[in-house]
Design an enzyme around this catalytic site. Structure first.
Site, PDB file in Angstrom:
ATOM      1  CG  HIS A 152      -2.125  -0.820   1.142  1.00 34.10           C
ATOM      2  ND1 HIS A 152      -3.192  -0.513   0.330  1.00 34.10           N
ATOM      3  CD2 HIS A 152      -2.472  -1.972   1.773  1.00 34.10           C
ATOM      4  CE1 HIS A 152      -4.139  -1.418   0.464  1.00 34.10           C
ATOM      5  NE2 HIS A 152      -3.729  -2.324   1.340  1.00 34.10           N
ATOM      6  CG  ASP A 179      -7.260  -3.052   1.224  1.00 33.38           C
ATOM      7  OD1 ASP A 179      -6.445  -3.820   0.681  1.00 33.38           O
ATOM      8  OD2 ASP A 179      -7.088  -2.554   2.351  1.00 33.38           O
ATOM      9  CD  GLU A 207      -5.596  -8.063   4.823  1.00 41.10           C
ATOM     10  OE1 GLU A 207      -5.425  -7.647   5.977  1.00 41.10           O
ATOM     11  OE2 GLU A 207      -5.209  -7.443   3.813  1.00 41.10           O
ATOM     12  CG  HIS A 214      -4.201  -6.749   0.347  1.00 41.78           C
ATOM     13  ND1 HIS A 214      -3.699  -5.909   1.303  1.00 41.78           N
ATOM     14  CD2 HIS A 214      -3.211  -6.873  -0.580  1.00 41.78           C
ATOM     15  CE1 HIS A 214      -2.467  -5.543   0.962  1.00 41.78           C
ATOM     16  NE2 HIS A 214      -2.167  -6.131  -0.177  1.00 41.78           N
TER      17      HIS A 214
END
EC number: 3.4.13.22
Length: 328
Positions: free
Chosen positions: A237, A244, A302, A305
């Protein structure tokens, strides 16, 4: 068993087709059975009750993907390994042993928020004073693109600009989402592919200034650090190459249901979590197929993600959203 990315890219269309077909022909569960879908017992070794093709199944506690056959009065025979399961309003009884229902992600979030509320200003001040790791590798110049300018079906729901996030406080000074240009263009292509299937992309987060990653790491219990990036390494990120996101229905404008909430710190968030419903897993697979086709890689812990393949070519970013907007 975790599905690896390369294998998934080959079998994803087949899996999605099978899942959606199963949804179309499944007999609906009654309200009590649908309410039973969830996790029970201890977080370290939970029992997962889930639905597949209109049938309740369980996984865990010595049973693996076992079908439940109704016996009446909320009682079920466990196929394959034997035994009996009884549904209760907030628990199940497995062979007579009561296992309470848990929302493990909400429990972790409550602990994180309690710790942050102690002194959020001090936490932010320490984060802003911290220094990101020094990188000696040559990187491409940053070229962050505002995602709101790319495609009308790309919608933003930036949770870290408000208090609806696991930290419980605003971390960004304004709602915005940026990605490095190659990643942004790849995301736009994924949005176009999904549009043809009736879905849009709802972005929760993208580029993240390094100091926010530092705050996440400090506030999250060590046993849950797999859900946050180590600031000593810098996150994808931070490099502007992670996003996301989830799906929403273009006709209704509503986000689709997935096997877990966004940013939930529990096993339900894993990309290969067996639980939830047939449709929830199909939607998760549809999102994954569209993103992987455009050069993104799934983060195994996740489902929301995705990292763009070129993330290693960019350095750690520290600019705030206000600074990025001012530069334009």
């Amino acid at each position: 068993m975790r599905i690896r990315i390369g294998a998934f890219a080959l079998v994803a269309p087949l899996l999605i087709g099978l899942a959606l077909s199963a949804t179309a022909f499944a007999q609906p569960l009654d309200a009590a059975e649908m309410a039973a879908v969830g996790q029970y017992g201890q977080r370290a070794a939970p029992l997962t009750v889930f639905e597949r093709a209109g049938v309740l199944r369980i996984d865990g506690q010595g049973r693996r993907d076992a079908r439940l056959t109704p016996l009446g009065r909320n009682r079920y025979r466990i196929e394959g390994g034997g035994g009996e399961l009884v549904l209760e309003p907030v628990a199940v009884r497995l062979d007579g042993a009561r296992l309470p229902r848990h929302d493990f992600g909400a429990e972790v979030e409550a602990g994180v928020r309690a710790a942050v509320r102690a002194d959020p200003d001090a936490l932010r001040a320490r984060a802003l004073a911290a220094k990101p790791p020094v990188e000696t590798t040559e990187h491409r110049p940053a070229d962050l693109v505002d995602l709101s300018t790319l495609d009308p079906t790309l919608r933003l729901d930036i949770r870290y600009a408000g208090s609806d996030n696991f930290m419980g406080l605003p971390l960004y000074e304004r709602p915005a989402a940026y990605l490095q240009r190659p990643a942004a263009l790849a995301l736009a292509r994924a949005a176009q592919a999904l549009k043809a299937k009736g879905y849009g992309l709802l972005v929760h987060d993208a580029y993240r200034p390094w100091f926010v990653t530092w705050m996440f790491w400090e506030a999250t219990p060590p046993e849950d650090h797999m859900f946050v990036a180590d600031p000593a390494q810098g996150s994808r990120h931070n490099r502007g190459c992670a996003v996301d996101l989830t799906l929403y229905d273009l006709k209704t404008g509503k986000p689709v249901e997935m096997p877990s909430r966004y940013d939930e710190m529990s096993g339900r968030s894993y990309a290969d979590f067996i639980g939830g419903t047939t449709r929830q897993r199909a939607m998760r697979s549809l999102l994954r197929e569209a993103m992987v086709a455009q050069g993104f890689e799934i983060y195994p812990e996740e489902w929301w993600h995705f990292d763009y393949k070129d993330w290693r070519h960019y350095g750690i970013g520290t600019k705030t959203f206000s600074e990025l907007a001012a530069a334009r």
